[in-house]
Design a protein around this motif. Structure first.
Motif, PDB file in Angstrom:
ATOM      1  N   TYR A  86       0.825  -1.200   0.000  1.00 49.24           N
ATOM      2  CA  TYR A  86       0.000   0.000   0.000  1.00 49.24           C
ATOM      3  C   TYR A  86       0.862   1.253   0.000  1.00 49.24           C
ATOM      4  O   TYR A  86       1.930   1.282   0.599  1.00 49.24           O
ATOM      5  CB  TYR A  86      -0.916   0.020   1.231  1.00 49.24           C
ATOM      6  CG  TYR A  86      -1.909  -1.105   1.257  1.00 49.24           C
ATOM      7  CD1 TYR A  86      -3.093  -1.024   0.526  1.00 49.24           C
ATOM      8  CD2 TYR A  86      -1.675  -2.263   1.994  1.00 49.24           C
ATOM      9  CE1 TYR A  86      -4.019  -2.050   0.540  1.00 49.24           C
ATOM     10  CE2 TYR A  86      -2.592  -3.308   2.012  1.00 49.24           C
ATOM     11  CZ  TYR A  86      -3.761  -3.194   1.285  1.00 49.24           C
ATOM     12  OH  TYR A  86      -4.671  -4.220   1.300  1.00 49.24           O
ATOM     13  N   GLU A 137      -5.403  -7.388  -7.565  1.00 42.29           N
ATOM     14  CA  GLU A 137      -6.069  -6.176  -7.121  1.00 42.29           C
ATOM     15  C   GLU A 137      -5.029  -5.079  -7.062  1.00 42.29           C
ATOM     16  O   GLU A 137      -3.828  -5.367  -7.054  1.00 42.29           O
ATOM     17  CB  GLU A 137      -6.707  -6.428  -5.741  1.00 42.29           C
ATOM     18  CG  GLU A 137      -7.663  -5.357  -5.253  1.00 42.29           C
ATOM     19  CD  GLU A 137      -6.966  -4.291  -4.427  1.00 42.29           C
ATOM     20  OE1 GLU A 137      -7.567  -3.220  -4.226  1.00 42.29           O
ATOM     21  OE2 GLU A 137      -5.830  -4.510  -3.973  1.00 42.29           O
ATOM     22  N   ILE A 138      -5.429  -3.840  -7.051  1.00 37.12           N
ATOM     23  CA  ILE A 138      -4.499  -2.717  -7.147  1.00 37.12           C
ATOM     24  C   ILE A 138      -3.319  -2.866  -6.195  1.00 37.12           C
ATOM     25  O   ILE A 138      -2.167  -2.608  -6.569  1.00 37.12           O
ATOM     26  CB  ILE A 138      -5.231  -1.381  -6.888  1.00 37.12           C
ATOM     27  CG1 ILE A 138      -6.144  -1.051  -8.070  1.00 37.12           C
ATOM     28  CG2 ILE A 138      -4.235  -0.246  -6.673  1.00 37.12           C
ATOM     29  CD1 ILE A 138      -6.999   0.185  -7.861  1.00 37.12           C
ATOM     30  N   SER A 139      -3.561  -3.284  -4.970  1.00 34.44           N
ATOM     31  CA  SER A 139      -2.509  -3.320  -3.955  1.00 34.44           C
ATOM     32  C   SER A 139      -2.157  -4.717  -3.472  1.00 34.44           C
ATOM     33  O   SER A 139      -1.387  -4.857  -2.517  1.00 34.44           O
ATOM     34  CB  SER A 139      -2.939  -2.478  -2.732  1.00 34.44           C
ATOM     35  OG  SER A 139      -3.194  -1.147  -3.107  1.00 34.44           O
ATOM     36  N   TRP A 143     -14.375  -6.171  -1.608  1.00 30.05           N
ATOM     37  CA  TRP A 143     -14.479  -5.565  -2.934  1.00 30.05           C
ATOM     38  C   TRP A 143     -15.712  -6.017  -3.695  1.00 30.05           C
ATOM     39  O   TRP A 143     -16.117  -5.356  -4.655  1.00 30.05           O
ATOM     40  CB  TRP A 143     -13.210  -5.869  -3.737  1.00 30.05           C
ATOM     41  CG  TRP A 143     -11.972  -5.402  -3.033  1.00 30.05           C
ATOM     42  CD1 TRP A 143     -11.805  -4.222  -2.361  1.00 30.05           C
ATOM     43  CD2 TRP A 143     -10.744  -6.106  -2.901  1.00 30.05           C
ATOM     44  NE1 TRP A 143     -10.558  -4.158  -1.819  1.00 30.05           N
ATOM     45  CE2 TRP A 143      -9.866  -5.290  -2.138  1.00 30.05           C
ATOM     46  CE3 TRP A 143     -10.275  -7.333  -3.356  1.00 30.05           C
ATOM     47  CZ2 TRP A 143      -8.573  -5.682  -1.811  1.00 30.05           C
ATOM     48  CZ3 TRP A 143      -8.984  -7.728  -3.044  1.00 30.05           C
ATOM     49  CH2 TRP A 143      -8.148  -6.899  -2.277  1.00 30.05           C
ATOM     50  N   ARG A 158     -11.366  -2.321  -8.515  1.00 28.29           N
ATOM     51  CA  ARG A 158     -10.042  -2.452  -7.899  1.00 28.29           C
ATOM     52  C   ARG A 158      -9.384  -3.777  -8.301  1.00 28.29           C
ATOM     53  O   ARG A 158      -8.157  -3.889  -8.304  1.00 28.29           O
ATOM     54  CB  ARG A 158     -10.154  -2.394  -6.374  1.00 28.29           C
ATOM     55  CG  ARG A 158     -10.491  -1.048  -5.797  1.00 28.29           C
ATOM     56  CD  ARG A 158     -10.461  -1.088  -4.279  1.00 28.29           C
ATOM     57  NE  ARG A 158      -9.138  -1.453  -3.798  1.00 28.29           N
ATOM     58  CZ  ARG A 158      -8.170  -0.589  -3.494  1.00 28.29           C
ATOM     59  NH1 ARG A 158      -8.386   0.705  -3.636  1.00 28.29           N
ATOM     60  NH2 ARG A 158      -7.006  -1.011  -3.051  1.00 28.29           N
ATOM     61  N   MET A 169      -5.564   1.137 -14.670  1.00 26.92           N
ATOM     62  CA  MET A 169      -5.151   0.915 -13.284  1.00 26.92           C
ATOM     63  C   MET A 169      -4.221   2.029 -12.807  1.00 26.92           C
ATOM     64  O   MET A 169      -4.282   2.461 -11.653  1.00 26.92           O
ATOM     65  CB  MET A 169      -4.453  -0.436 -13.153  1.00 26.92           C
ATOM     66  CG  MET A 169      -5.399  -1.616 -13.079  1.00 26.92           C
ATOM     67  SD  MET A 169      -6.394  -1.594 -11.575  1.00 26.92           S
ATOM     68  CE  MET A 169      -7.172  -3.198 -11.649  1.00 26.92           C
ATOM     69  N   SER A 186      -6.471   4.858 -11.861  1.00 29.85           N
ATOM     70  CA  SER A 186      -7.665   4.252 -11.268  1.00 29.85           C
ATOM     71  C   SER A 186      -8.558   5.263 -10.568  1.00 29.85           C
ATOM     72  O   SER A 186      -9.787   5.158 -10.632  1.00 29.85           O
ATOM     73  CB  SER A 186      -7.263   3.135 -10.304  1.00 29.85           C
ATOM     74  OG  SER A 186      -6.439   3.641  -9.269  1.00 29.85           O
ATOM     75  N   ASN A 187      -7.980   6.246  -9.887  1.00 29.47           N
ATOM     76  CA  ASN A 187      -8.815   7.233  -9.189  1.00 29.47           C
ATOM     77  C   ASN A 187      -9.704   7.992 -10.173  1.00 29.47           C
ATOM     78  O   ASN A 187     -10.892   8.226  -9.922  1.00 29.47           O
ATOM     79  CB  ASN A 187      -7.955   8.211  -8.399  1.00 29.47           C
ATOM     80  CG  ASN A 187      -7.352   7.591  -7.160  1.00 29.47           C
ATOM     81  OD1 ASN A 187      -7.815   6.551  -6.694  1.00 29.47           O
ATOM     82  ND2 ASN A 187      -6.319   8.204  -6.625  1.00 29.47           N
TER      83      ASN A 187
END
Length: 240
Positions: free
Chosen positions: A47, A103-105, A121, A178, A227, A230-231
């Motif tokens: 993270y 997943e993203i993290s 999620w 995500r 990705m 992503s925000n």
């Protein structure tokens, strides 16, 4: 601690990492990653540091945090570009070591994806116990007090938030996206009684045209470029 867990027989271990720390660089984080990879955990969560208001850490680094988000030169925290470089280093090194980014993290060896996290999620029901604990049950979110003195006295002050239909759709999208596998068209229609295009066609078409989203085999998911942004992509699915 890790070695002891192995010695007593645990065969499924996760390690959490944090990037974007004060004084950290892409090179120093890469060395940390390599040491972790050498331990061969089944799962790794990585993270990026988020500095929360109201904390002593925020008081120490708030001016640097503002500069970082504005893309300006920072004094203690890594720059926005350096944070992005750490993310790409994480992807590269873990992929080379046989970890799948699902997943993203989050990264895992094949078959060791975290069921607990995936439940968040995909908006499955969950109940939390203890101080500050959060729960989601039948589209109602609950949270306990974060004041330890109140909690000791039994004054839990449970807060309740009913998630309305639009909020449920928003969560379905920005939580589901995500994951690398994205969201299921069928799951959206089963949940909300209408095709996803009836609600989000314009947003999906726009993201596809920018090469930020793809659709395949009944699923909609972000591309690698998506990705990285992503925000921005997830904000497209908010109604307000």
């Amino acid at each position: 601690g890790y070695e002891l867990a192995r010695e007593v027989g645990f065969d499924n271990i996760n390690l959490d990492l944090m990037s974007g720390l004060p004084g950290q660089t892409g090179e120093s984080f890469a060395e940390t990653l390599k040491r972790v990879i050498n331990l061969k955990p089944e799962h790794i969560s990585s993270y990026s540091l988020i500095i929360e208001k109201g904390t002593p850490f925020y008081d120490m680094y708030k001016f640097d945090a503002v500069k970082q988000h504005a893309g300006m030169e920072t004094e203690f925290l890594p720059s926005e570009d350096e944070e992005y470089r750490m993310y790409k280093i994480t992807q590269m090194l873990l992929k080379e070591a046989g970890y799948m980014q699902y997943e993203i993290s989050n990264y895992s060896k094949k078959g060791y994806e975290c069921i607990h996290n995936i439940g968040y999620w995909t908006r499955e029901n969950y109940i939390g116990f203890g101080i500050g604990a959060a729960s989601l049950f039948e589209n109602v979110r609950y949270s306990n007090t974060t004041d330890i003195y109140e909690y000791i006295k039994g004054q839990y002050h449970r807060q309740e938030e009913v998630i309305e239909r639009k909020g449920q759709m928003e969560e379905f999208m920005f939580l589901g996206l995500r994951m690398n596998c994205g969201i299921s068209r069928d799951a959206f229609e089963r949940t909300f009684g209408m095709p996803i295009e009836a609600v989000y066609k314009e947003q999906i078409d726009s993201l596809k045209s920018q090469d930020l989203m793809m659709a395949r085999e009944g699923r909609i998911f972000l591309t690698d470029k998506g990705m990285d942004l992503s925000n921005y992509c997830m904000s497209m699915f908010l109604f307000d």
